[in-house]
Scaffold this motif. Structure first.
Motif, PDB file in Angstrom:
ATOM      1  N   LEU A 149       0.825  -1.207   0.000  1.00  0.00           N
ATOM      2  CA  LEU A 149       0.000   0.000   0.000  1.00  0.00           C
ATOM      3  C   LEU A 149       0.859   1.256   0.000  1.00  0.00           C
ATOM      4  O   LEU A 149       0.576   2.233  -0.711  1.00  0.00           O
ATOM      5  CB  LEU A 149      -0.934  -0.001   1.209  1.00  0.00           C
ATOM      6  CG  LEU A 149      -2.058  -1.038   1.200  1.00  0.00           C
ATOM      7  CD1 LEU A 149      -2.837  -0.983   2.510  1.00  0.00           C
ATOM      8  CD2 LEU A 149      -2.990  -0.818   0.018  1.00  0.00           C
ATOM      9  N   ASN A 150       1.922   1.245   0.798  1.00  0.00           N
ATOM     10  CA  ASN A 150       2.803   2.409   0.873  1.00  0.00           C
ATOM     11  C   ASN A 150       3.546   2.630  -0.437  1.00  0.00           C
ATOM     12  O   ASN A 150       3.787   3.766  -0.861  1.00  0.00           O
ATOM     13  CB  ASN A 150       3.786   2.221   2.024  1.00  0.00           C
ATOM     14  CG  ASN A 150       4.318   3.527   2.562  1.00  0.00           C
ATOM     15  OD1 ASN A 150       5.206   3.552   3.407  1.00  0.00           O
ATOM     16  ND2 ASN A 150       3.815   4.654   2.066  1.00  0.00           N
ATOM     17  N   LEU A 151       3.929   1.550  -1.100  1.00  0.00           N
ATOM     18  CA  LEU A 151       4.576   1.666  -2.404  1.00  0.00           C
ATOM     19  C   LEU A 151       3.621   2.285  -3.424  1.00  0.00           C
ATOM     20  O   LEU A 151       4.019   3.118  -4.249  1.00  0.00           O
ATOM     21  CB  LEU A 151       5.047   0.291  -2.878  1.00  0.00           C
ATOM     22  CG  LEU A 151       5.836   0.246  -4.190  1.00  0.00           C
ATOM     23  CD1 LEU A 151       7.120   1.048  -4.077  1.00  0.00           C
ATOM     24  CD2 LEU A 151       6.141  -1.197  -4.572  1.00  0.00           C
ATOM     25  N   LEU A 152       2.375   1.898  -3.350  1.00  0.00           N
ATOM     26  CA  LEU A 152       1.364   2.436  -4.256  1.00  0.00           C
ATOM     27  C   LEU A 152       1.195   3.934  -4.063  1.00  0.00           C
ATOM     28  O   LEU A 152       1.168   4.701  -5.035  1.00  0.00           O
ATOM     29  CB  LEU A 152       0.036   1.713  -4.027  1.00  0.00           C
ATOM     30  CG  LEU A 152      -1.145   2.159  -4.895  1.00  0.00           C
ATOM     31  CD1 LEU A 152      -0.862   1.869  -6.365  1.00  0.00           C
ATOM     32  CD2 LEU A 152      -2.427   1.454  -4.450  1.00  0.00           C
ATOM     33  N   THR A 153       1.092   4.381  -2.813  1.00  0.00           N
ATOM     34  CA  THR A 153       0.905   5.815  -2.569  1.00  0.00           C
ATOM     35  C   THR A 153       2.155   6.618  -2.898  1.00  0.00           C
ATOM     36  O   THR A 153       2.063   7.799  -3.242  1.00  0.00           O
ATOM     37  CB  THR A 153       0.505   6.074  -1.109  1.00  0.00           C
ATOM     38  OG1 THR A 153       1.499   5.511  -0.223  1.00  0.00           O
ATOM     39  CG2 THR A 153      -0.846   5.458  -0.791  1.00  0.00           C
ATOM     40  N   SER A 154       3.329   5.993  -2.812  1.00  0.00           N
ATOM     41  CA  SER A 154       4.565   6.699  -3.149  1.00  0.00           C
ATOM     42  C   SER A 154       4.587   7.118  -4.610  1.00  0.00           C
ATOM     43  O   SER A 154       5.126   8.170  -4.961  1.00  0.00           O
ATOM     44  CB  SER A 154       5.784   5.822  -2.842  1.00  0.00           C
ATOM     45  OG  SER A 154       5.907   5.580  -1.458  1.00  0.00           O
ATOM     46  N   PHE A 155       3.993   6.287  -5.470  1.00  0.00           N
ATOM     47  CA  PHE A 155       3.982   6.579  -6.900  1.00  0.00           C
ATOM     48  C   PHE A 155       2.653   7.168  -7.374  1.00  0.00           C
ATOM     49  O   PHE A 155       2.477   7.409  -8.568  1.00  0.00           O
ATOM     50  CB  PHE A 155       4.286   5.308  -7.697  1.00  0.00           C
ATOM     51  CG  PHE A 155       5.733   4.903  -7.663  1.00  0.00           C
ATOM     52  CD1 PHE A 155       6.633   5.425  -8.579  1.00  0.00           C
ATOM     53  CD2 PHE A 155       6.195   4.024  -6.697  1.00  0.00           C
ATOM     54  CE1 PHE A 155       7.969   5.065  -8.549  1.00  0.00           C
ATOM     55  CE2 PHE A 155       7.528   3.655  -6.655  1.00  0.00           C
ATOM     56  CZ  PHE A 155       8.427   4.174  -7.585  1.00  0.00           C
ATOM     57  N   ALA A 156       1.730   7.414  -6.423  1.00  0.00           N
ATOM     58  CA  ALA A 156       0.412   7.905  -6.806  1.00  0.00           C
ATOM     59  C   ALA A 156       0.369   9.404  -7.047  1.00  0.00           C
ATOM     60  O   ALA A 156      -0.639   9.924  -7.521  1.00  0.00           O
ATOM     61  CB  ALA A 156      -0.615   7.527  -5.737  1.00  0.00           C
ATOM     62  N   GLY A 157       1.451  10.105  -6.712  1.00  0.00           N
ATOM     63  CA  GLY A 157       1.482  11.538  -6.925  1.00  0.00           C
ATOM     64  C   GLY A 157       1.500  12.321  -5.631  1.00  0.00           C
ATOM     65  O   GLY A 157       1.180  11.788  -4.560  1.00  0.00           O
ATOM     66  N   PRO A 158       1.872  13.610  -5.702  1.00  0.00           N
ATOM     67  CA  PRO A 158       2.009  14.441  -4.495  1.00  0.00           C
ATOM     68  C   PRO A 158       0.718  14.652  -3.732  1.00  0.00           C
ATOM     69  O   PRO A 158       0.749  14.992  -2.552  1.00  0.00           O
ATOM     70  CB  PRO A 158       2.560  15.762  -5.036  1.00  0.00           C
ATOM     71  CG  PRO A 158       2.201  15.771  -6.482  1.00  0.00           C
ATOM     72  CD  PRO A 158       2.228  14.345  -6.929  1.00  0.00           C
ATOM     73  N   GLY A 159      -0.433  14.435  -4.374  1.00  0.00           N
ATOM     74  CA  GLY A 159      -1.691  14.589  -3.668  1.00  0.00           C
ATOM     75  C   GLY A 159      -1.875  13.582  -2.544  1.00  0.00           C
ATOM     76  O   GLY A 159      -2.654  13.801  -1.622  1.00  0.00           O
ATOM     77  N   TRP A 160      -1.113  12.475  -2.610  1.00  0.00           N
ATOM     78  CA  TRP A 160      -1.189  11.432  -1.593  1.00  0.00           C
ATOM     79  C   TRP A 160      -0.072  11.556  -0.562  1.00  0.00           C
ATOM     80  O   TRP A 160       0.188  10.618   0.193  1.00  0.00           O
ATOM     81  CB  TRP A 160      -1.108  10.056  -2.263  1.00  0.00           C
ATOM     82  CG  TRP A 160      -2.329   9.727  -3.054  1.00  0.00           C
ATOM     83  CD1 TRP A 160      -2.546   9.985  -4.376  1.00  0.00           C
ATOM     84  CD2 TRP A 160      -3.516   9.102  -2.564  1.00  0.00           C
ATOM     85  NE1 TRP A 160      -3.796   9.557  -4.754  1.00  0.00           N
ATOM     86  CE2 TRP A 160      -4.410   9.006  -3.655  1.00  0.00           C
ATOM     87  CE3 TRP A 160      -3.911   8.602  -1.322  1.00  0.00           C
ATOM     88  CZ2 TRP A 160      -5.678   8.435  -3.529  1.00  0.00           C
ATOM     89  CZ3 TRP A 160      -5.168   8.041  -1.199  1.00  0.00           C
ATOM     90  CH2 TRP A 160      -6.033   7.956  -2.295  1.00  0.00           C
TER      91      TRP A 160
END
Length: 391
Positions: free
Chosen positions: A243-254
């Motif tokens: 989950l953390n890896l996903l949010t790391s690449f999801a963009g600055p909004g996350w």
């Protein structure tokens, strides 16, 4: 506490300190410095995003959990001595706040010690309450914190945070003098310290969680301890990491979810893994483990020292490497991190060959005991046990 458990706590603390630098090093090595972090979240490349993912928020959360473990040990020490609680622990919190304030003003904008000091005062009044009361506090504060992060994330996504044109980088940290930076910290105190709004509620939950994990036997050599550590590793690595890896690449909004909401889950996995490996280790510790353990024994000194060294290396009033090596970013950044880690591991090891405590720890201990010595009654005993595990 057995010697093995004490060494495990020191090892975990040393890993947390080194990992915290792994997050902060990206701030120091940005030519715009901390001001650029606040002005624009930015969109780093794939490799830099991956490298940031390794440390971002996770070791800060681990350090926060360990502060909770330390507070639990202080509470137990007071209970064994029939000493009033929180009693002198509030003086400890005050000293920590002052230390954090000095660190903020003279060295680093994103100091965490002030937030920890405020959190410790709150948790000191909670830690002795019933398990039910503590659970209610954890669930309530955790839920409010999660909702707050969710709402702020929704606002950032709706406004497209970080997708527009970034403002011009600040030259304060590449060209400004040391006094210019100190002045800027004073003038922008409220802006730079706004992170405390996040650190305190998250800290309440993680302090109490660290205390409960200690009570649950997470460091015990028992079947119960083994089972608990396995559950922590599953939660941290099977759930938290993806989950953390996903949010790391999801963009600055996350950004807020990526830094504050998911990393504590990964930190639990790290705690379980390190505690398990330390329990299974046999023979004399190697150079790496011994160095990290010594860093844990001198954690406050190393925390301040690593930020000071990074400032000297990166800022314009020092060697100015952040601006000079910007074209080599991100590759030179982990090299700088490794070099600073090797330096404070070496120095902490050499220091502890002659002294029991780190330099800041020794000064801090003197300041902690000074008013108690002055306030003793005639013929009384001014000695105060602080517990061998609290360094």
């Amino acid at each position: 506490m057995t010697q093995r458990r004490i060494e495990t706590l020191d090892l975990l603390r040393g890993i947390a300190i080194a990992g915290t630098l792994g997050t902060n090093i990206w701030i120091f090595t940005d030519p715009g410095g901390p001001a650029q972090v606040l002005n624009a979240l930015g969109t780093p490349g794939t490799m830099e995003t991956l490298l940031r993912f390794v440390t971002n928020g996770k070791f800060l959360a681990l350090l926060t959990l360990l502060f909770g473990v330390g507070l639990e040990l202080q509470y137990r020490s007071a209970a064994r001595r029939n000493a009033p609680w929180p009693g002198w622990y509030l003086w400890r919190a005050g000293l920590l706040f002052v230390e954090g304030l000095i660190h903020y003003l003279l060295i680093f904008e994103f100091d965490v010690l002030m937030g920890y000091a405020l959190t410790s005062v709150i948790v000191a009044y909670l830690i002795g309450r019933s398990e039910r009361a503590i659970t209610i506090w954890m669930v309530t504060v955790g839920s409010v914190f999660t909702v707050l992060i969710g709402l702020l994330t929704a606002v950032m996504l709706a406004e497209g945070t970080g997708t527009g044109t970034a403002p011009a980088p600040s030259t304060l940290f590449s060209d400004g003098s040391y006094l210019d930076q100190v002045t800027a910290r004073i003038q922008s105190f409220g802006l730079y310290r706004i992170e405390i709004v996040v650190i305190v509620p998250l800290g309440i939950v993680l302090f109490l969680l660290g205390s409960r994990l200690m009570r649950a036997g997470v460091f015990e050599d028992s079947e119960r301890g083994d089972a608990l550590r396995r559950r922590l590793m599953v939660a941290g690595f099977a759930v938290g990491v993806p989950l953390n890896l996903l949010t790391s690449f999801a963009g600055p909004g996350w950004f807020l979810v990526d830094r504050y909401l998911l990393p504590p889950l990964v930190a639990l996995g790290l705690l379980g893994l390190v505690a398990t490996l330390a329990r299974r280790a046999t023979g004399a510790p190697g150079v790496l483990r011994r160095g990290l353990t010594n860093v844990g024994r001198t954690a406050l000194s190393c925390y301040i020292f690593q930020n000071l060294v990074a400032s000297v290396l990166c800022y314009g009033w020092g060697l100015g490497l952040a601006a000079r090596l910007d074209d080599l970013r991100p590759w030179w950044v982990p090299v700088a991190w490794l070099g600073i880690c090797a330096l404070f591991m070496t120095l902490s090891t050499l220091w502890l060959r002659r002294f029991e405590r780190g330099p800041v720890e020794a000064l801090w201990q003197w300041a902690y005991l000074a008013p108690q010595r002055r306030s003793k009654s005639p013929g009384g005993d001014a000695r105060v046990s602080t517990g061998s595990t609290d360094r």
